[in-house]
Design a protein around this motif. Structure first.
Motif: not given
Ligand code: ADP
Length: 275
Positions: A166-184
């Motif tokens: 719905s929005l004309p995104l020019d780019g995204v930032i991905i936020v994660t934490t060390p205990q998340e399954l980062v790869n997935l």
């Protein structure tokens, strides 16, 4: 097309032959407003610091002299009014709705600025959520904005996908934490952004480390981070590692996020400037 098709591609992520193109979900920006760049902030799940990163980055770009704005698309978990300490509700007239400005002057729109009781849970289905986000884009008098930061709904399901469309995104930032399954998480986010043809500006690892309050030594409570390796694997940059910092939590709780140490996200701001 599946038997249960609702004919609303906006609430469905199936790649079927009847699917309408992503552009068809877009609505025009409010007349009289202009937005040069739209940056989405995404995460695999809630509570990892996505809103914190959105707020810090918007404040950092504002401090660099750009006209930043924040569109809180996390409709079921809106936190921007709290982080920025907004006390007044949004106002409107026949011509549209006016965002509320933070103490530093950043225009913000969030569902909590419209609801009578901001503690009331928003138990809405996908189409209503995405319809609201579209209205935040098309019915709000944003004015002239250099960088619009969109706090996206968490996860990679139907709702975030439709907001993406719905929005004309020019780019995204991905936020994660060390205990998340980062790869997935990064795999899923990468899949979604590739599908939508939106570049990934980089990764931010939140809660990477903390410091001993006595000796100041830095240590990683969740053990060794895999974020740098995962970023490398996908060809993304790991832009920042944010500490677990009680003073940050305090600034979030007191609505003073603009007073945080914005150098924490300096590399994120650099990457956005370089877009
Ligand atoms: P999300 O948007 O991913 O759901 P938030 O950014 O709203 O998560 O973070 C939830 C809360 O966790 C914040 O309001 C803050 O109090 C706390 N928090 C997040 N990151 C940190 C951090 N690095 N240090 C201290 N507190 C944090």
């Amino acid at each position: 097309m599946s038997d249960s098709c609702s004919h609303d591609c906006g609430s469905c992520s199936q790649e079927c032959s009847s699917r309408t193109s992503p552009e068809s979900f877009r609505v025009p920006l409010k007349e009289g407003s202009s937005v040069k760049r739209v940056i989405g902030v995404i995460s695999g799940k809630g509570g990892v610091g996505k809103s914190l990163v959105t707020a810090l980055t918007a404040a950092a770009m504002h401090k660099r002299g750009y006209r930043s704005a924040v569109l809180d698309a996390d409709i079921t978990g809106p936190s921007m009014p709290k982080l920025f300490g907004l006390r007044s509700k949004a106002t409107g007239d026949d011509s549209g709705v006016y965002p509320v400005k933070s103490a530093g002057g950043i225009p913000i729109m969030s569902i909590n600025l419209l609801l009578e009781d901001e503690r009331a849970p928003v138990v809405w289905r996908g189409p209503l959520i995405t319809g609201t986000v579209r209205q935040f884009w098309s019915e709000v008098h944003w004015g002239e904005i250099d960088y619009m930061f969109v706090d996206m709904p968490p996860g990679t399901g139907d709702v975030p996908l439709t907001v993406f469309q719905s929005l004309p995104l020019d780019g995204v930032i991905i936020v994660t934490t060390p205990q998340e399954l980062v790869n997935l998480i990064v795999d899923k986010a990468a899949h979604m952004t590739t599908m939508m043809n939106i570049p990934v500006i980089g990764l931010v690892e939140n809660m990477s480390y903390t410091r001993c309050p006595h000796c100041g030594e830095r240590f990683r409570p969740f053990g060794k981070s895999h974020c740098a390796a995962v970023a490398l694997e996908h060809g993304y940059k790991l832009l920042a590692e944010l500490p677990i910092d009680p003073s940050l939590a305090e600034l979030c709780d007191s609505g003073n996020i603009e007073q945080a140490d914005l150098s924490l996200v300096a590399a994120v701001a650099d990457a956005i400037e370089a877009l």
